[in-house]
Design a protein around this motif. Structure first.
Motif, PDB file in Angstrom:
ATOM      1  N   THR A  14      89.147 -93.924  -7.588  1.00 21.46           N
ATOM      2  CA  THR A  14      89.308 -92.562  -7.073  1.00 21.46           C
ATOM      3  C   THR A  14      88.861 -92.472  -5.616  1.00 21.46           C
ATOM      4  OG1 THR A  14      88.995 -91.646  -9.288  1.00 21.46           O
ATOM      5  CG2 THR A  14      88.656 -90.146  -7.433  1.00 21.46           C
ATOM      6  N   ALA A  15      87.727 -93.052  -5.308  1.00 24.40           N
ATOM      7  CA  ALA A  15      87.235 -93.015  -3.930  1.00 24.40           C
ATOM      8  C   ALA A  15      88.209 -93.708  -2.986  1.00 24.40           C
ATOM      9  CB  ALA A  15      85.858 -93.663  -3.843  1.00 24.40           C
ATOM     10  N   SER A  16      88.737 -94.856  -3.387  1.00 26.94           N
ATOM     11  CA  SER A  16      89.706 -95.565  -2.542  1.00 26.94           C
ATOM     12  C   SER A  16      90.920 -94.690  -2.265  1.00 26.94           C
ATOM     13  CB  SER A  16      90.147 -96.867  -3.206  1.00 26.94           C
ATOM     14  OG  SER A  16      89.088 -97.782  -3.257  1.00 26.94           O
ATOM     15  N   ARG A  17      91.437 -94.068  -3.326  1.00 27.43           N
ATOM     16  CA  ARG A  17      92.622 -93.212  -3.180  1.00 27.43           C
ATOM     17  C   ARG A  17      92.325 -92.020  -2.277  1.00 27.43           C
ATOM     18  NH1 ARG A  17      93.611 -88.823  -5.709  1.00 27.43           N
ATOM     19  NH2 ARG A  17      92.233 -89.249  -7.468  1.00 27.43           N
ATOM     20  N   GLN A  31      84.015 -84.251  -5.179  1.00 28.94           N
ATOM     21  CA  GLN A  31      85.441 -84.419  -5.476  1.00 28.94           C
ATOM     22  C   GLN A  31      85.689 -85.767  -6.157  1.00 28.94           C
ATOM     23  OE1 GLN A  31      88.144 -84.525  -2.133  1.00 28.94           O
ATOM     24  NE2 GLN A  31      89.917 -84.160  -3.448  1.00 28.94           N
ATOM     25  N   ILE A  32      85.017 -86.802  -5.710  1.00 26.82           N
ATOM     26  CA  ILE A  32      85.165 -88.125  -6.328  1.00 26.82           C
ATOM     27  C   ILE A  32      84.726 -88.057  -7.793  1.00 26.82           C
ATOM     28  CG2 ILE A  32      84.333 -90.517  -6.323  1.00 26.82           C
ATOM     29  CD1 ILE A  32      84.113 -90.219  -3.204  1.00 26.82           C
ATOM     30  N   ILE A  33      83.606 -87.418  -8.046  1.00 26.95           N
ATOM     31  CA  ILE A  33      83.103 -87.281  -9.418  1.00 26.95           C
ATOM     32  C   ILE A  33      84.109 -86.508 -10.268  1.00 26.95           C
ATOM     33  CG2 ILE A  33      81.317 -86.193 -10.848  1.00 26.95           C
ATOM     34  CD1 ILE A  33      79.393 -86.793  -8.406  1.00 26.95           C
ATOM     35  N   LYS A  34      84.574 -85.375  -9.752  1.00 31.37           N
ATOM     36  CA  LYS A  34      85.520 -84.539 -10.504  1.00 31.37           C
ATOM     37  C   LYS A  34      86.819 -85.284 -10.776  1.00 31.37           C
ATOM     38  CE  LYS A  34      88.090 -80.247 -10.279  1.00 31.37           C
ATOM     39  NZ  LYS A  34      89.137 -79.835  -9.389  1.00 31.37           N
ATOM     40  N   ASP A  35      87.417 -85.856  -9.731  1.00 29.35           N
ATOM     41  CA  ASP A  35      88.720 -86.520  -9.869  1.00 29.35           C
ATOM     42  C   ASP A  35      88.641 -87.796 -10.709  1.00 29.35           C
ATOM     43  OD1 ASP A  35      89.561 -84.458  -8.256  1.00 29.35           O
ATOM     44  OD2 ASP A  35      90.471 -85.749  -6.720  1.00 29.35           O
ATOM     45  N   SER A  36      87.497 -88.449 -10.715  1.00 33.44           N
ATOM     46  CA  SER A  36      87.351 -89.672 -11.517  1.00 33.44           C
ATOM     47  C   SER A  36      86.977 -89.359 -12.965  1.00 33.44           C
ATOM     48  CB  SER A  36      86.300 -90.600 -10.911  1.00 33.44           C
ATOM     49  OG  SER A  36      85.007 -90.045 -11.036  1.00 33.44           O
ATOM     50  N   THR A  57      81.897-100.707  -1.031  1.00 32.69           N
ATOM     51  CA  THR A  57      82.511-101.294  -2.223  1.00 32.69           C
ATOM     52  C   THR A  57      84.026-101.224  -2.128  1.00 32.69           C
ATOM     53  OG1 THR A  57      80.590-100.713  -3.557  1.00 32.69           O
ATOM     54  CG2 THR A  57      82.640-101.141  -4.740  1.00 32.69           C
ATOM     55  N   CYS A  58      84.537-100.092  -1.683  1.00 31.98           N
ATOM     56  CA  CYS A  58      85.990 -99.935  -1.518  1.00 31.98           C
ATOM     57  C   CYS A  58      86.532-100.904  -0.469  1.00 31.98           C
ATOM     58  CB  CYS A  58      86.334 -98.498  -1.134  1.00 31.98           C
ATOM     59  SG  CYS A  58      86.001 -97.279  -2.420  1.00 31.98           S
ATOM     60  N   ILE A  59      85.819-101.060   0.628  1.00 22.67           N
ATOM     61  CA  ILE A  59      86.219-101.998   1.672  1.00 22.67           C
ATOM     62  C   ILE A  59      86.299-103.404   1.100  1.00 22.67           C
ATOM     63  CG2 ILE A  59      85.458-103.164   3.791  1.00 22.67           C
ATOM     64  CD1 ILE A  59      84.209-100.457   4.639  1.00 22.67           C
ATOM     65  N   ASN A  60      85.243-103.816   0.412  1.00 24.43           N
ATOM     66  CA  ASN A  60      85.207-105.176  -0.130  1.00 24.43           C
ATOM     67  C   ASN A  60      86.298-105.401  -1.161  1.00 24.43           C
ATOM     68  OD1 ASN A  60      83.052-105.920   1.511  1.00 24.43           O
ATOM     69  ND2 ASN A  60      81.555-105.200   0.033  1.00 24.43           N
ATOM     70  N   ARG A  61      86.555-104.414  -1.996  1.00 22.07           N
ATOM     71  CA  ARG A  61      87.599-104.575  -3.007  1.00 22.07           C
ATOM     72  C   ARG A  61      88.978-104.673  -2.354  1.00 22.07           C
ATOM     73  NH1 ARG A  61      89.146-100.582  -7.860  1.00 22.07           N
ATOM     74  NH2 ARG A  61      90.078 -99.470  -6.133  1.00 22.07           N
ATOM     75  N   THR A  62      89.261-103.802  -1.398  1.00 23.10           N
ATOM     76  CA  THR A  62      90.539-103.855  -0.699  1.00 23.10           C
ATOM     77  C   THR A  62      90.710-105.200  -0.003  1.00 23.10           C
ATOM     78  OG1 THR A  62      90.531-101.460  -0.354  1.00 23.10           O
ATOM     79  CG2 THR A  62      91.958-102.762   1.087  1.00 23.10           C
ATOM     80  N   SER A  63      89.657-105.656   0.633  1.00 20.58           N
ATOM     81  CA  SER A  63      89.698-106.936   1.319  1.00 20.58           C
ATOM     82  C   SER A  63      90.031-108.063   0.362  1.00 20.58           C
ATOM     83  CB  SER A  63      88.347-107.211   1.984  1.00 20.58           C
ATOM     84  OG  SER A  63      88.346-108.498   2.557  1.00 20.58           O
ATOM     85  N   GLU A  64      89.373-108.092  -0.777  1.00 17.20           N
ATOM     86  CA  GLU A  64      89.588-109.190  -1.721  1.00 17.20           C
ATOM     87  C   GLU A  64      90.986-109.153  -2.324  1.00 17.20           C
ATOM     88  OE1 GLU A  64      89.259-112.661  -3.417  1.00 17.20           O
ATOM     89  OE2 GLU A  64      87.905-111.858  -1.909  1.00 17.20           O
ATOM     90  N   PHE A 100     105.542 -95.609  -1.716  1.00 16.49           N
ATOM     91  CA  PHE A 100     104.699 -95.645  -0.523  1.00 16.49           C
ATOM     92  C   PHE A 100     103.347 -94.969  -0.741  1.00 16.49           C
ATOM     93  CE2 PHE A 100     109.041 -96.222   0.745  1.00 16.49           C
ATOM     94  CZ  PHE A 100     108.956 -97.317   1.588  1.00 16.49           C
ATOM     95  N   LYS A 101     102.892 -94.927  -1.988  1.00 10.93           N
ATOM     96  CA  LYS A 101     101.606 -94.300  -2.281  1.00 10.93           C
ATOM     97  C   LYS A 101     100.591 -95.281  -2.838  1.00 10.93           C
ATOM     98  CE  LYS A 101     103.661 -89.843  -3.029  1.00 10.93           C
ATOM     99  NZ  LYS A 101     104.346 -89.027  -3.982  1.00 10.93           N
ATOM    100  N   GLY A 102     101.017 -96.455  -3.284  1.00 10.70           N
ATOM    101  CA  GLY A 102     100.094 -97.379  -3.916  1.00 10.70           C
ATOM    102  C   GLY A 102      99.657 -98.521  -3.031  1.00 10.70           C
ATOM    103  N   VAL A 103     100.101 -98.535  -1.797  1.00 12.16           N
ATOM    104  CA  VAL A 103      99.748 -99.616  -0.877  1.00 12.16           C
ATOM    105  C   VAL A 103      98.909 -99.013   0.234  1.00 12.16           C
ATOM    106  CG1 VAL A 103     100.642-101.384   0.664  1.00 12.16           C
ATOM    107  CG2 VAL A 103     101.888-100.802  -1.415  1.00 12.16           C
ATOM    108  N   VAL A 104      97.737 -99.556   0.433  1.00 16.29           N
ATOM    109  CA  VAL A 104      96.808 -98.986   1.402  1.00 16.29           C
ATOM    110  C   VAL A 104      96.651 -99.904   2.600  1.00 16.29           C
ATOM    111  CG1 VAL A 104      94.439 -98.201   1.757  1.00 16.29           C
ATOM    112  CG2 VAL A 104      95.551 -97.838  -0.445  1.00 16.29           C
TER     113      VAL A 104
END
Length: 189
Positions: A14-17, A31-36, A57-64, A100-104
């Protein structure tokens, strides 16, 4: 406290999105808590240092995720030119299939926005680009490229990919990525 087994992943997803669609500053923890659909305590349980830790955490996950795709193509292609073309074409396919919504694009939502507010986030973003460039650079070195030229080409290729992805998402059109794939032989040949 009872925490759902998938609460951490739901929070990170959710945070990544939200960081991507709204930006880092416009995304609040509530908002992250609510949406997740996660309990409030779970965010602070998994990320006791708050939003910045979650962004890291989001940065590291996207990177990996991207590094794994890069490594896969490098390891399963005849050469770096073919690997990078296939990688970029794969990202174009992913972009189209997700409307075009699932690629960051990594730089769009974190590198630019957060690198000026936090040295820790800036350093993490720098490491992402370095890691991706190293995958390309190592392949070029194995192919006999001079170290300085390999580093320059790796930097340009990753910049081309990020820029083409950003344009593809902005235009909602795969053509910038297809053009980037077509020009890879010129850059790396």
């Amino acid at each position: 406290m009872s925490i759902k087994p998938n609460a951490r992943e739901a929070i990170v997803d959710t945070a990544s999105r939200l960081f991507f669609t709204q930006g880092y500053h416009a995304t609040g923890l509530n908002q992250i808590i609510k949406d997740s659909e996660s309990p409030k305590g779970s965010l602070y349980y998994y990320f006791p240092h708050g939003k910045e830790e979650l962004a890291l955490t989001c940065i590291n996950r996207t990177s990996e995720i991207v590094a794994q795709k890069l490594r896969y193509h490098v390891e399963n292609s005849a050469d770096i030119v073919e690997a990078m073309k296939d990688f970029i074409l794969g990202m174009a396919k992913d972009a189209v299939e997700s409307s075009f919504k699932g690629v960051v694009p990594f730089s769009f939502w974190l590198a630019v926005e957060t690198s000026c507010i936090s040295e820790e986030l800036r350093t993490a973003c720098q490491a992402v680009f370095k890691d991706w460039q190293d995958v390309v650079r190592q392949s070029l070195l194995k192919a006999g490229e001079e170290p300085e030229v390999a580093a320059d080409k790796a930097s340009v290729v990753i910049s081309l990919f990020e820029g083409a992805l950003l344009q593809a998402l902005t235009y909602r059109d795969e053509q910038p990525l297809l053009a980037a794939a077509r020009l890879i032989p010129v850059l790396l040949g």
